[in-house]
Design an enzyme around this catalytic site. Sequence first.
Site, PDB file in Angstrom:
ATOM      1  N   GLU A  50       0.686  -1.147   0.162  1.00  0.00           N
ATOM      2  CA  GLU A  50      -0.209   0.370   0.154  1.00  0.00           C
ATOM      3  C   GLU A  50       1.186   0.903   0.427  1.00  0.00           C
ATOM      4  O   GLU A  50       1.732   1.573   0.678  1.00  0.00           O
ATOM      5  CB  GLU A  50      -0.479   0.072   1.146  1.00  0.00           C
ATOM      6  CG  GLU A  50      -2.071  -1.068   1.527  1.00  0.00           C
ATOM      7  CD  GLU A  50      -3.031  -0.799   2.107  1.00  0.00           C
ATOM      8  OE1 GLU A  50      -2.567   0.147   3.149  1.00  0.00           O
ATOM      9  OE2 GLU A  50      -3.592  -1.406   2.679  1.00  0.00           O
ATOM     10  N   ASP A  61      -5.535   9.440   9.465  1.00  0.00           N
ATOM     11  CA  ASP A  61      -4.152   8.957   9.988  1.00  0.00           C
ATOM     12  C   ASP A  61      -3.851   9.325  11.243  1.00  0.00           C
ATOM     13  O   ASP A  61      -4.575  10.270  11.129  1.00  0.00           O
ATOM     14  CB  ASP A  61      -3.505   9.374   8.610  1.00  0.00           C
ATOM     15  CG  ASP A  61      -3.714   8.885   7.701  1.00  0.00           C
ATOM     16  OD1 ASP A  61      -4.241   7.463   7.127  1.00  0.00           O
ATOM     17  OD2 ASP A  61      -3.713   9.363   6.741  1.00  0.00           O
ATOM     18  N   TYR A 176     -10.346  -4.463   2.956  1.00  0.00           N
ATOM     19  CA  TYR A 176     -10.131  -3.869   4.561  1.00  0.00           C
ATOM     20  C   TYR A 176     -10.114  -4.230   5.312  1.00  0.00           C
ATOM     21  O   TYR A 176     -11.365  -3.051   5.447  1.00  0.00           O
ATOM     22  CB  TYR A 176      -9.087  -2.628   4.042  1.00  0.00           C
ATOM     23  CG  TYR A 176      -8.094  -2.164   4.807  1.00  0.00           C
ATOM     24  CD1 TYR A 176      -8.280  -2.061   5.536  1.00  0.00           C
ATOM     25  CD2 TYR A 176      -6.873  -1.731   4.420  1.00  0.00           C
ATOM     26  CE1 TYR A 176      -6.871  -1.802   7.360  1.00  0.00           C
ATOM     27  CE2 TYR A 176      -5.556  -1.071   5.407  1.00  0.00           C
ATOM     28  CZ  TYR A 176      -5.866  -1.080   6.836  1.00  0.00           C
ATOM     29  OH  TYR A 176      -5.024  -0.796   6.597  1.00  0.00           O
TER      30      TYR A 176
END
Length: 279
Positions: A50, A61, A176
């Site tokens: 990734e 994040d 995911y």
Amino acid sequence: MTTRLDVRFASCASEGRAALVTFVTAGDPDYDTSLALLKALPEAGADVIELGVPFTDPMADGPAIQAAGLRALKAGQTLRKTLAMVSAFRETNDGTPIVLMGYYNPIYIYGVDRFLKDAKEAGVDGLIVVDLPPEEDNELCLPALLAGLDFIRLATPTTDDKRLPAVLANTAGFVYYVSITGITGAATPKPDVVAQAVARIKRHTALPVAVGFGVKTPEHAAAIAAGADGVVVGSALIDALRATLDADDKATPATIPAVTRLVGALAEAVHGVRRQAAE
């Protein structure tokens, strides 16, 4: 159409093991070091890569990946340069899948049609765009699928059985599973809880399920690998990189070896777990 992601996950499944998915930020701490690291990851044991696209407002994040993105942006990394990096990687590696992970704004500014064409030509295999929900599939997801790029969707602990079909409807490549609620690198998921969640998702899809967010050590990666098709490690690799930088956030001779050593240890741990589902 069979993609590199399909081939790689099928290969790992045939070997009775999970895939190691490694995350690094494109351009961190500079273009040349980042490209050299990208090229070194498969040899170190990464099955899937990734590649984070730096963005000024990375809301999903944690601090480590936010800082990596800022270092990359400061060094001049752009979406165009990220695609160039993938092209350079493909000159010597045609087998390892690369997934771009980021946010919609840089793609929108680049131009969706132009981006999809350039990404496909560069050798990108899939996209994870964390701020585009299924309700906005027409924006990028459906055009990406038509262009031959897998669009990978995130499922979380709060994605219930009612919501899951919408999340999975146009997902391709793999699912995911975000093993914790919150931002990347914040907490540590419990392997037994994760295995139950993966099993629940797999009742709705035949796609592989890779688990990420909070996986930091080889021991922890091995525990997650027992109940998942893939294990995603990102913040730990970024931390290993950051620890080698000098006072000006520049790369040192220790930078690439520090990351590849950790990838090697993670790969040994993940690949050593024989999954019950494959036995």
